[in-house]
Design a protein around this motif. Structure first.
Motif, PDB file in Angstrom:
ATOM      1  N   UNK A 105      16.710  10.546  -6.844  1.00 39.34           N
ATOM      2  CA  UNK A 105      17.552   9.950  -5.791  1.00 39.34           C
ATOM      3  C   UNK A 105      16.741   9.306  -4.688  1.00 39.34           C
ATOM      4  N   UNK A 106      15.532   9.805  -4.462  1.00 39.22           N
ATOM      5  CA  UNK A 106      14.712   9.189  -3.407  1.00 39.22           C
ATOM      6  C   UNK A 106      14.538   7.718  -3.720  1.00 39.22           C
ATOM      7  N   UNK A 107      14.231   7.440  -4.998  1.00 40.43           N
ATOM      8  CA  UNK A 107      13.933   6.056  -5.368  1.00 40.43           C
ATOM      9  C   UNK A 107      15.178   5.189  -5.416  1.00 40.43           C
ATOM     10  N   UNK A 108      16.335   5.768  -5.813  1.00 40.78           N
ATOM     11  CA  UNK A 108      17.530   4.922  -5.916  1.00 40.78           C
ATOM     12  C   UNK A 108      18.010   4.505  -4.540  1.00 40.78           C
ATOM     13  N   UNK A 109      17.489   5.170  -3.506  1.00 38.81           N
ATOM     14  CA  UNK A 109      17.852   4.749  -2.154  1.00 38.81           C
ATOM     15  C   UNK A 109      17.091   3.509  -1.716  1.00 38.81           C
ATOM     16  N   UNK A 110      16.214   2.997  -2.612  1.00 33.22           N
ATOM     17  CA  UNK A 110      15.345   1.872  -2.279  1.00 33.22           C
ATOM     18  C   UNK A 110      16.093   0.679  -1.740  1.00 33.22           C
ATOM     19  N   UNK A 111      15.590   0.115  -0.701  1.00 30.90           N
ATOM     20  CA  UNK A 111      16.286  -0.925   0.033  1.00 30.90           C
ATOM     21  C   UNK A 111      16.155  -2.303  -0.537  1.00 30.90           C
ATOM     22  N   UNK A 112      15.291  -3.089  -0.245  1.00 37.63           N
ATOM     23  CA  UNK A 112      15.195  -4.520  -0.453  1.00 37.63           C
ATOM     24  C   UNK A 112      15.691  -5.171   0.811  1.00 37.63           C
ATOM     25  N   UNK A 113      15.620  -4.507   1.927  1.00 34.17           N
ATOM     26  CA  UNK A 113      15.923  -5.170   3.175  1.00 34.17           C
ATOM     27  C   UNK A 113      14.739  -6.091   3.449  1.00 34.17           C
ATOM     28  N   UNK A 114      14.893  -6.991   4.436  1.00 31.39           N
ATOM     29  CA  UNK A 114      13.792  -7.936   4.637  1.00 31.39           C
ATOM     30  C   UNK A 114      12.593  -7.318   5.334  1.00 31.39           C
ATOM     31  N   UNK A 115      12.659  -6.018   5.628  1.00 27.05           N
ATOM     32  CA  UNK A 115      11.474  -5.351   6.164  1.00 27.05           C
ATOM     33  C   UNK A 115      10.702  -4.641   5.054  1.00 27.05           C
ATOM     34  N   UNK A 116      11.319  -4.522   3.865  1.00 29.45           N
ATOM     35  CA  UNK A 116      10.696  -3.773   2.770  1.00 29.45           C
ATOM     36  C   UNK A 116       9.288  -4.231   2.407  1.00 29.45           C
ATOM     37  N   UNK A 117       9.038  -5.554   2.262  1.00 27.28           N
ATOM     38  CA  UNK A 117       7.690  -5.952   1.843  1.00 27.28           C
ATOM     39  C   UNK A 117       6.600  -5.482   2.802  1.00 27.28           C
ATOM     40  N   UNK A 118       6.952  -5.334   4.084  1.00 26.53           N
ATOM     41  CA  UNK A 118       5.948  -4.951   5.084  1.00 26.53           C
ATOM     42  C   UNK A 118       5.617  -3.461   5.013  1.00 26.53           C
ATOM     43  N   UNK A 119       6.509  -2.677   4.439  1.00 25.49           N
ATOM     44  CA  UNK A 119       6.353  -1.219   4.511  1.00 25.49           C
ATOM     45  C   UNK A 119       5.073  -0.726   3.829  1.00 25.49           C
ATOM     46  N   UNK A 120       4.664  -1.395   2.750  1.00 21.99           N
ATOM     47  CA  UNK A 120       3.449  -0.964   2.047  1.00 21.99           C
ATOM     48  C   UNK A 120       2.246  -1.055   2.989  1.00 21.99           C
ATOM     49  N   UNK A 121       2.154  -2.162   3.723  1.00 22.78           N
ATOM     50  CA  UNK A 121       1.011  -2.367   4.623  1.00 22.78           C
ATOM     51  C   UNK A 121       1.093  -1.446   5.840  1.00 22.78           C
ATOM     52  N   UNK A 122       2.308  -1.235   6.325  1.00 23.53           N
ATOM     53  CA  UNK A 122       2.478  -0.317   7.459  1.00 23.53           C
ATOM     54  C   UNK A 122       2.058   1.087   7.032  1.00 23.53           C
ATOM     55  N   UNK A 123       2.464   1.476   5.825  1.00 19.63           N
ATOM     56  CA  UNK A 123       2.122   2.823   5.332  1.00 19.63           C
ATOM     57  C   UNK A 123       0.616   2.962   5.151  1.00 19.63           C
ATOM     58  N   UNK A 124      -0.013   1.913   4.620  1.00 21.45           N
ATOM     59  CA  UNK A 124      -1.472   1.961   4.446  1.00 21.45           C
ATOM     60  C   UNK A 124      -2.169   2.117   5.795  1.00 21.45           C
ATOM     61  N   UNK A 125      -1.703   1.341   6.786  1.00 20.88           N
ATOM     62  CA  UNK A 125      -2.282   1.436   8.135  1.00 20.88           C
ATOM     63  C   UNK A 125      -2.100   2.860   8.665  1.00 20.88           C
ATOM     64  N   UNK A 126      -0.914   3.389   8.456  1.00 21.17           N
ATOM     65  CA  UNK A 126      -0.605   4.738   8.945  1.00 21.17           C
ATOM     66  C   UNK A 126      -1.521   5.778   8.287  1.00 21.17           C
ATOM     67  N   UNK A 127      -1.677   5.661   6.968  1.00 20.76           N
ATOM     68  CA  UNK A 127      -2.507   6.635   6.244  1.00 20.76           C
ATOM     69  C   UNK A 127      -3.954   6.580   6.734  1.00 20.76           C
ATOM     70  N   UNK A 128      -4.453   5.354   6.940  1.00 22.15           N
ATOM     71  CA  UNK A 128      -5.836   5.206   7.423  1.00 22.15           C
ATOM     72  C   UNK A 128      -5.974   5.868   8.799  1.00 22.15           C
ATOM     73  N   UNK A 129      -4.968   5.626   9.665  1.00 24.33           N
ATOM     74  CA  UNK A 129      -5.028   6.194  11.019  1.00 24.33           C
ATOM     75  C   UNK A 129      -4.946   7.722  10.980  1.00 24.33           C
ATOM     76  N   UNK A 130      -4.057   8.243  10.143  1.00 27.10           N
ATOM     77  CA  UNK A 130      -3.903   9.708  10.056  1.00 27.10           C
ATOM     78  C   UNK A 130      -5.191  10.333   9.524  1.00 27.10           C
ATOM     79  N   UNK A 131      -5.750   9.740   8.497  1.00 26.42           N
ATOM     80  CA  UNK A 131      -6.932  10.337   7.871  1.00 26.42           C
ATOM     81  C   UNK A 131      -8.195  10.160   8.712  1.00 26.42           C
ATOM     82  N   UNK A 132      -8.146   9.192   9.637  1.00 19.02           N
ATOM     83  CA  UNK A 132      -9.339   8.963  10.464  1.00 19.02           C
ATOM     84  C   UNK A 132      -9.399   9.880  11.691  1.00 19.02           C
ATOM     85  N   UNK A 133      -8.342  10.623  11.931  1.00 20.57           N
ATOM     86  CA  UNK A 133      -8.359  11.562  13.073  1.00 20.57           C
ATOM     87  C   UNK A 133      -9.372  12.674  12.776  1.00 20.57           C
ATOM     88  N   UNK A 134     -10.302  12.955  13.724  1.00 20.90           N
ATOM     89  CA  UNK A 134     -11.283  14.017  13.468  1.00 20.90           C
ATOM     90  C   UNK A 134     -10.597  15.348  13.112  1.00 20.90           C
TER      91      UNK A 134
END
Lengths: 261, 227
Positions: A13-42
């Motif tokens: 069900x998590x996946x069937x909730x998938x959007x396709x809103x016009x913000x969707x394409x950006x989410x991959x890059x936002x998530x990558x930025x977020x992961x880098x920031x989280x993992x870079x915290x000492x």
């Protein structure tokens, strides 16, 4: 095993909730930025991670998913993260600070830090899947130069994970139907279960691959709608990346402390 | 070039474990024919069907779809012409939504997205799944899954439709809908089935198989009398 069916349906069900809103394409890059920031915290500064929690809370609420649901689902990762960090308090025993008579070791702090970053990272990935959907994630990856071999492999792996769970559910039901309430099974039986599961899954995989071949599959997963980058997508991307980077770079704890004092 | 007939010429097939599944099958199904493949489990019906689409290639002999021999090089052409519906619809539904599953074939044919959309909507409407395009396969009933699997093949607009036990696990209503749907398909149909009533209603011609061989090829009513 007991809740495998529930977990299967929840995962699906998590996946069937998938959007396709016009913000969707950006989410991959936002998530990558977020992961880098989280993992870079000492490792020994978990307080800085608290501020980064603002992203999953805010996005899940804006996208209408609800942070409560995301938080509960993110607890699935807890045993794994717990196992990764559990030895830190025993290995790194140097005292970081004291609360009264209780000394808190650096290992404890790093353990808490690992737990928080594990949860936050998994939450951001859950939000990505829930807002974008696997297909669009892979579409975005392909559009930005990720080799199609890799995206197809990822897509098929995703499909086959469900296949294995599906087979496990069928076998579990069959076992329970003839188990007369028995719950504990010897290790040998679990070995046989896993062996059978793999054989059955691979047989199903052969049939699925045949079905794909029969419909002209040439090794590349066909993509449907092309992802459109509207001005809203760009605004969304720039805004969230800026917020995340600010949350990472600015020491809000010190700022608040400074203003209070 | 017509793709609307299939010819098997002395086809043999052995599985890697040595099981000889087809032993010298020779058969022609012409344009517009509806043929039922009958026989006990393990007699080679499914193996024969897998040859029509090139999913299995004969160990010996030749399969032709129209003028095209089924070989590794001709598979794209053959698969455009022959649409195959598998016995288990779950094997055919592997995408996140029904729409994506039905669009899988047309997209592999590199059709423009507008044409893909038209075909998907036509196919879903034909099988009575209008409005289910955004659903995931696991949200559908057994009959609906079967219909979705058929739609995923109809969207490729094949010249020849091949179905492996399409009425298994269907309730009376779903089975009736399926038969009515197949009656509307005016090209060649080959159906492997144990459902004698469906064979009688749908297919004027039947082929009876046993142990990898054809033991009877006649009108369905004649075959029924023999059985």
């Amino acid at each position: 095993m007991a809740d495998i069916e529930k977990t299967y349906l929840k995962l699906a069900r998590i996946n069937t909730g998938g959007g396709c809103s016009n913000t969707s394409p950006a989410m991959l890059f936002i998530t990558l930025t977020y992961l880098i920031c989280v993992l870079s915290v000492p490792l020994y500064q978990p307080q800085k991670l608290i501020w980064l929690a603002a992203y999953p809370v805010a996005v899940s609420e804006i996208e209408g998913i609800g942070y409560g649901k995301i938080f509960i689902k993110s607890l699935w990762i807890l045993p794994l993260v717990f196992f990764i960090g559990i030895f830190n308090p025993f290995i790194d025993t140097a005292v970081a600070f004291r609360i009264g008579n209780i000394s808190v070791s650096q290992g404890c702090i790093s353990f808490i830090s690992i737990l928080i970053r594990g949860l936050l990272s998994f939450q951001s990935v859950l939000i990505l899947v829930a807002t974008t959907g696997f297909i669009d994630i892979f579409n975005t990856m392909r559009k930005f130069g990720c080799p199609s071999v890799l995206t197809t492999q990822l897509l098929l792996s995703y499909r086959y994970i469900y296949l294995i769970i599906d087979q496990a559910v069928i076998m579990k039901r069959a076992r329970e139907a003839r188990g007369y309430g028995r719950k504990n099974y010897p290790l040998k039986m679990w070995g046989q279960f896993v062996g059978q599961l793999l054989i059955r899954s691979s047989q199903r995989a052969v049939w699925i691959h045949r079905a794909m071949d029969a419909r002209g599959f040439d090794g590349t997963m066909p993509t449907g709608h092309s992802l459109t980058w509207t001005s809203r997508t760009w605004v969304w991307l720039v805004a969230w990346c800026s917020v995340i980077i600010c949350l990472r770079l600015i020491d809000f704890s010190s700022l608040i402390k400074h203003f209070v004092s | 070039m017509s793709h609307h007939f299939i010819r098997f010429t002395n086809v043999h097939y052995s599985y890697p474990d040595g099981t000889e599944a087809l032993k010298g099958i020779s058969l022609t199904v012409t344009h517009g024919e509806r043929v039922a493949l009958l026989g006990l489990n393990g007699c080679g019906k499914s193996t024969l069907l897998l040859h029509t689409n090139g999913l299995l290639l004969p160990s010996e002999g030749e399969v032709n779809v129209g003028d095209v021999p089924v070989t590794k090089n001709t598979l794209p052409v053959v698969r455009r012409a022959v649409g195959m519906v598998f016995q288990n619809p779950d094997d055919m539904l592997f995408m996140p939504t029904v729409y994506d599953d039905v669009a899988f074939g047309p997209r592999n044919m590199k059709l423009p997205e507008k044409e893909v959309d038209r075909r998907v909507r036509t196919a879903l409407s034909a099988v009575g799944l209008k409005g289910c395009d955004d659903k995931a396969a696991f949200q559908l009933s057994g009959g609906q899954r079967r219909s979705a699997a058929i739609a995923s093949v109809l969207s490729m607009e094949p010249d020849i439709l091949v179905l492996d036990e399409p009425s298994s696990n269907l309730d009376i209503k779903a089975r009736r809908n399926l038969i009515d749907l197949l009656k509307t398909f005016h090209h060649t149909i080959i159906v492997a089935t144990h459902d004698m009533e469906m064979a009688q209603e749908l297919c004027p011609r039947s082929i009876l198989m046993q142990d990898g061989r054809i033991i009877a090829d006649a009108s369905t009513s004649e075959i029924m009398q023999r059985i």
